[in-house]
Design a protein around this motif. Sequence first.
Motif, PDB file in Angstrom:
ATOM      1  N   GLY A   1       0.786  -1.219   0.000  1.00  0.00           N
ATOM      2  CA  GLY A   1       0.000   0.000   0.000  1.00  0.00           C
ATOM      3  C   GLY A   1       0.813   1.260   0.000  1.00  0.00           C
ATOM      4  O   GLY A   1       0.348   2.314   0.432  1.00  0.00           O
ATOM      5  N   GLY A   2       2.054   1.196  -0.469  1.00  0.00           N
ATOM      6  CA  GLY A   2       2.902   2.385  -0.518  1.00  0.00           C
ATOM      7  C   GLY A   2       3.713   2.609   0.725  1.00  0.00           C
ATOM      8  O   GLY A   2       4.459   3.576   0.806  1.00  0.00           O
ATOM      9  N   LYS A   3       3.592   1.741   1.737  1.00  0.00           N
ATOM     10  CA  LYS A   3       4.374   1.909   2.955  1.00  0.00           C
ATOM     11  C   LYS A   3       5.800   1.441   2.705  1.00  0.00           C
ATOM     12  O   LYS A   3       6.035   0.436   2.053  1.00  0.00           O
ATOM     13  N   GLN A   4       6.727   2.193   3.246  1.00  0.00           N
ATOM     14  CA  GLN A   4       8.129   1.853   3.060  1.00  0.00           C
ATOM     15  C   GLN A   4       8.474   0.622   3.883  1.00  0.00           C
ATOM     16  O   GLN A   4       8.097   0.506   5.047  1.00  0.00           O
ATOM     17  N   GLN A   5       9.164  -0.291   3.275  1.00  0.00           N
ATOM     18  CA  GLN A   5       9.583  -1.489   3.968  1.00  0.00           C
ATOM     19  C   GLN A   5      10.932  -1.273   4.618  1.00  0.00           C
ATOM     20  O   GLN A   5      11.774  -0.543   4.107  1.00  0.00           O
ATOM     21  N   ASP A   6      11.100  -1.882   5.761  1.00  0.00           N
ATOM     22  CA  ASP A   6      12.354  -1.778   6.495  1.00  0.00           C
ATOM     23  C   ASP A   6      13.362  -2.734   5.881  1.00  0.00           C
ATOM     24  O   ASP A   6      13.321  -3.940   6.102  1.00  0.00           O
ATOM     25  N   LYS A   7      14.264  -2.187   5.081  1.00  0.00           N
ATOM     26  CA  LYS A   7      15.240  -3.032   4.398  1.00  0.00           C
ATOM     27  C   LYS A   7      16.226  -3.647   5.383  1.00  0.00           C
ATOM     28  O   LYS A   7      16.746  -4.723   5.149  1.00  0.00           O
ATOM     29  N   VAL A   8      16.483  -2.939   6.499  1.00  0.00           N
ATOM     30  CA  VAL A   8      17.457  -3.451   7.448  1.00  0.00           C
ATOM     31  C   VAL A   8      16.917  -4.690   8.147  1.00  0.00           C
ATOM     32  O   VAL A   8      17.594  -5.691   8.310  1.00  0.00           O
ATOM     33  N   SER A   9      15.632  -4.633   8.587  1.00  0.00           N
ATOM     34  CA  SER A   9      15.062  -5.757   9.310  1.00  0.00           C
ATOM     35  C   SER A   9      14.833  -6.952   8.408  1.00  0.00           C
ATOM     36  O   SER A   9      14.841  -8.089   8.854  1.00  0.00           O
ATOM     37  N   SER A  10      14.581  -6.719   7.121  1.00  0.00           N
ATOM     38  CA  SER A  10      14.331  -7.824   6.211  1.00  0.00           C
ATOM     39  C   SER A  10      15.615  -8.516   5.774  1.00  0.00           C
ATOM     40  O   SER A  10      15.575  -9.648   5.306  1.00  0.00           O
ATOM     41  N   ALA A  11      16.746  -7.844   5.922  1.00  0.00           N
ATOM     42  CA  ALA A  11      18.019  -8.449   5.519  1.00  0.00           C
ATOM     43  C   ALA A  11      18.431  -9.504   6.539  1.00  0.00           C
ATOM     44  O   ALA A  11      18.266  -9.326   7.739  1.00  0.00           O
ATOM     45  N   LYS A  12      18.973 -10.599   6.052  1.00  0.00           N
ATOM     46  CA  LYS A  12      19.415 -11.664   6.933  1.00  0.00           C
ATOM     47  C   LYS A  12      20.792 -11.338   7.500  1.00  0.00           C
ATOM     48  O   LYS A  12      21.669 -10.865   6.784  1.00  0.00           O
ATOM     49  N   PRO A  13      20.980 -11.563   8.802  1.00  0.00           N
ATOM     50  CA  PRO A  13      22.296 -11.285   9.382  1.00  0.00           C
ATOM     51  C   PRO A  13      23.340 -12.258   8.865  1.00  0.00           C
ATOM     52  O   PRO A  13      23.023 -13.394   8.486  1.00  0.00           O
ATOM     53  N   ALA A  14      24.576 -11.803   8.834  1.00  0.00           N
ATOM     54  CA  ALA A  14      25.658 -12.663   8.369  1.00  0.00           C
ATOM     55  C   ALA A  14      25.881 -13.800   9.352  1.00  0.00           C
ATOM     56  O   ALA A  14      25.769 -13.625  10.570  1.00  0.00           O
ATOM     57  N   ALA A  15      26.168 -14.964   8.842  1.00  0.00           N
ATOM     58  CA  ALA A  15      26.410 -16.128   9.684  1.00  0.00           C
ATOM     59  C   ALA A  15      27.721 -15.977  10.440  1.00  0.00           C
ATOM     60  O   ALA A  15      28.658 -15.335   9.966  1.00  0.00           O
ATOM     61  N   LEU A  16      27.767 -16.553  11.631  1.00  0.00           N
ATOM     62  CA  LEU A  16      28.981 -16.498  12.447  1.00  0.00           C
ATOM     63  C   LEU A  16      30.096 -17.300  11.780  1.00  0.00           C
ATOM     64  O   LEU A  16      29.916 -18.478  11.482  1.00  0.00           O
ATOM     65  N   PRO A  17      31.253 -16.660  11.516  1.00  0.00           N
ATOM     66  CA  PRO A  17      32.350 -17.400  10.881  1.00  0.00           C
ATOM     67  C   PRO A  17      32.857 -18.526  11.781  1.00  0.00           C
ATOM     68  O   PRO A  17      32.756 -18.461  13.008  1.00  0.00           O
ATOM     69  N   THR A  18      33.414 -19.530  11.183  1.00  0.00           N
ATOM     70  CA  THR A  18      33.967 -20.657  11.933  1.00  0.00           C
ATOM     71  C   THR A  18      35.247 -20.233  12.641  1.00  0.00           C
ATOM     72  O   THR A  18      36.136 -19.637  12.038  1.00  0.00           O
ATOM     73  N   CYS A  19      35.317 -20.513  13.941  1.00  0.00           N
ATOM     74  CA  CYS A  19      36.498 -20.151  14.740  1.00  0.00           C
ATOM     75  C   CYS A  19      37.533 -21.262  14.632  1.00  0.00           C
ATOM     76  O   CYS A  19      37.259 -22.431  14.957  1.00  0.00           O
ATOM     77  N   THR A  20      38.730 -20.938  14.190  1.00  0.00           N
ATOM     78  CA  THR A  20      39.805 -21.922  14.046  1.00  0.00           C
ATOM     79  C   THR A  20      40.803 -21.872  15.194  1.00  0.00           C
ATOM     80  O   THR A  20      41.476 -22.855  15.474  1.00  0.00           O
ATOM     81  N   LYS A  21      40.908 -20.733  15.873  1.00  0.00           N
ATOM     82  CA  LYS A  21      41.805 -20.635  17.022  1.00  0.00           C
ATOM     83  C   LYS A  21      41.401 -19.449  17.880  1.00  0.00           C
ATOM     84  O   LYS A  21      40.697 -18.543  17.423  1.00  0.00           O
TER      85      LYS A  21
END
Length: 256
Positions: free
Chosen positions: A61-81
């Motif tokens: 209906g013309g309402k602005q969508q929150d692009k930040v909330s719809s974006a998926k957060p980056a996955a936690l990188p694998t810790c090697t040490k």
Amino acid sequence: MGEGLRWPRPPVEGQSWRNDSKKKCEFYRDIEHNTEDCYTLRREIRRLCEQGELSHLLPCGGKQQDKVSSAKPAALPTCTKIINVITRGSDLSILRYSATKRHAIETKGDRLETSCRVSHSNLPVVAFDEEDIHDSQKHHDALIITLSMANCTVRKVVVDTCSSFNLIMLKTIENMGFNEKDLQKKTIQLVGFSGEIANSLGEIVIPTYARGINKQVRYLVIDGPSTYNVILGRPWLHLMKTVPSTYHKCVKFPTP
């Protein structure tokens, strides 16, 4: 686009389209640019959207969508040490291993209890938004402010969250009218990030005013060349319940 569309001036009489032209604007009836590149048409569409004229053509209906909330957060990188550091103690915060260990044991139960308790603090929520941005250009500047100290306007005051003390230069207090006789003799070794050591000349308490809050702030006095007059560390930040933001180039704290 409805009757609310503001059409540009009609083309000059006698002007005709050149069929061989590669650029044509259906909005201007001109050949200077393409329709999809017309900035005036884009502004008109934006204006009509804000007025709700084109809501039936827009999603939600013309309402602005929150692009930040719809974006998926980056996955936690694998810790090697895990990289730790061994130190004899923090001279910068006057803590030794025994004191740090005792404090950790005493506050362990408090942290567990706090995590299960809902906060009912009367303090207002301190937050930053786009209106707090004073400069739209990208920067990596330090957070430097101006304060009123002992009826003097002191410039070049840097807010440093890594400093365990509030520091003031000897030359600065001399310009404010103080001298070494006004200092409380207290020598503390200050250790820099690369291990260099500087000894303080003493302590001095100076009334420091900041936007409706006047506090008696304790400073360590050091003698030596410096780019700043004062370095405000965590003691002042915690005393004022201050939240600094280098990105917004300002500090916020609750006031009456």
